[in-house]
Design a protein around this motif. Structure first.
Motif, short mmCIF file in Angstrom:
data_model
loop_
_atom_site.label_atom_id
_atom_site.label_comp_id
_atom_site.label_asym_id
_atom_site.label_seq_id
_atom_site.Cartn_x
_atom_site.Cartn_y
_atom_site.Cartn_z
N THR A 121 5.80 4.93 0.67
CA THR A 121 4.53 4.27 0.99
C THR A 121 4.59 3.67 2.40
O THR A 121 5.65 3.34 2.92
CB THR A 121 4.22 3.15 -0.02
OG1 THR A 121 5.23 2.13 0.07
CG2 THR A 121 4.14 3.69 -1.44
N LEU B 138 0.52 7.02 0.64
CA LEU B 138 1.61 7.27 -0.30
C LEU B 138 1.89 8.75 -0.43
O LEU B 138 1.03 9.60 -0.15
CB LEU B 138 1.31 6.67 -1.68
CG LEU B 138 0.30 7.33 -2.63
CD1 LEU B 138 0.87 8.54 -3.36
CD2 LEU B 138 -0.20 6.33 -3.65
N LEU C 88 -2.67 4.35 -2.02
CA LEU C 88 -2.36 3.32 -3.01
C LEU C 88 -3.05 2.05 -2.58
O LEU C 88 -2.82 1.56 -1.46
CB LEU C 88 -0.85 3.13 -3.12
CG LEU C 88 -0.36 1.94 -3.96
CD1 LEU C 88 -0.70 2.16 -5.43
CD2 LEU C 88 1.14 1.73 -3.77
N VAL D 141 -4.49 4.36 -7.62
CA VAL D 141 -3.79 5.49 -7.01
C VAL D 141 -4.81 6.61 -6.85
O VAL D 141 -5.30 7.16 -7.84
CB VAL D 141 -2.61 5.98 -7.87
CG1 VAL D 141 -1.95 7.19 -7.21
CG2 VAL D 141 -1.59 4.86 -8.07
#
Length: 316
Positions: free
Chosen positions: A55, A69, A83, A123
């Protein structure tokens, strides 16, 4: 033959027929279960394998950290996306967000941010075509491989959320619209760990999208040579959302559709709703493919009730 002898014979025959019926029913159920297991095997992967998560924080927007990410895809390469993490204490809901076509996780950030501001770790996953800047559909058997990879990567996104200590495992949802909603209709029959699925302006899959309600093929597949069309249909038919959505947990899906949608007609949307079954929630709006703000408030309220995100305010 006495009346009592005849009665005894009838009882024996009834017992035999009943046992045969039960045996046939059990065999039929076993066969269907075996078929379902074989189909699910298409999306199987090693859940214990490391995610190899990477990340990079890009920004903070309205109290939400936005991260780039990537993680290892069981079907090869690395899945990519965004994310979003609310800067607040305590356990949070989790949401897997799937973008539409054309689109990407980055382009879906405005909607994903609205979800994160209500207290969900989001996500947003890129479809394989978005990672490669390729066409969403090639009308070749490669489309099947891409669809399978996406469903597996979405399961890995659930794994990612479950590994986070700030996410409550019983409070994870899927949200997807248009292409993302169609993908969600398939995903809902595969992934059993989620509490709810919010599918907006979704149809039943790629074939459904290019098929008229009367069953006739639409362009561009209507003009494909049979030698190309038949293998493509055979490859994609098992992945149609209409084949999978009926396996979703009863009452777990919230469908939202526009009555004047030029891309997903009422007939196509209703075909998906029927395939899902009557236990799920369906809501219609007097809109096109872009749903009104009222629909988003309804989504937020549904998620509030199902996974405990914040209740929507009047301006949401």
């Amino acid at each position: 033959m006495t009346r009592y002898t005849l009665l005894a014979l009838l009882l024996v025959l009834t017992s035999v027929l009943s046992a045969t019926t039960v045996s046939c029913a059990s065999a039929s159920l076993s066969a269907r279960a075996a078929d379902a297991d074989a189909e699910l095997a298409l999306f199987a992967y090693d859940r214990s394998a490391p995610l190899a998560l990477e990340t990079e924080r890009l920004s903070v927007e309205d109290g939400v950290e936005v991260h780039k990410l990537s993680f290892s895809s069981p079907k090869g390469g690395r899945a990519t996306g965004r994310l979003l993490v609310p800067q607040r204490e305590g356990k949070k809901a989790g949401i897997v967000y799937m973008h539409g076509v054309p689109g990407s996780a980055e382009q879906s950030l405005p909607r994903a941010l609205r979800l994160a501001r209500l207290g969900a770790v989001v996500v947003a996953v890129d479809a394989p075509f978005a990672r490669r800047n390729a066409s969403p559909v090639s009308f070749t058997p490669e489309d099947r491989a891409n669809q399978v990879q996406l469903i597996v990567d979405l399961q890995r996104a659930v794994d990612l959320l479950l590994e986070r200590p700030d996410v409550e495992p019983a409070r994870i949802a899927f949200v997807g619209g248009s292409f993302g909603g169609a993908v969600g209709s398939l995903f809902s029959g595969v992934e059993r760990r989620l509490t709810t699925y919010v599918l907006f302006v979704a149809d039943g899959g790629v074939i459904s999208h290019f098929t008229s309600p009367d069953g006739s093929l639409q362009e561009p597949i209507a003009s494909m040579p049979p030698a190309e069309l038949e293998p493509w249909l055979a490859a994609m038919r098992p992945l149609e959302g209409t084949r999978w959505v009926g396996r979703a947990r009863p009452g777990s899906i919230f469908f939202l559709n526009g009555r004047e949608d030029p891309l997903v007609s009422v007939a196509k949307a209703e075909a998906l709703h029927r395939a899902a079954g009557p236990s799920h929630e369906v809501r219609w709006y007097n809109s096109g493919h872009k749903l009104p703000d009222e629909a988003w408030r309804d989504m937020f309220q549904w998620l509030h009730q199902r996974v405990g995100t914040d209740a929507p305010a009047a301006h949401d």
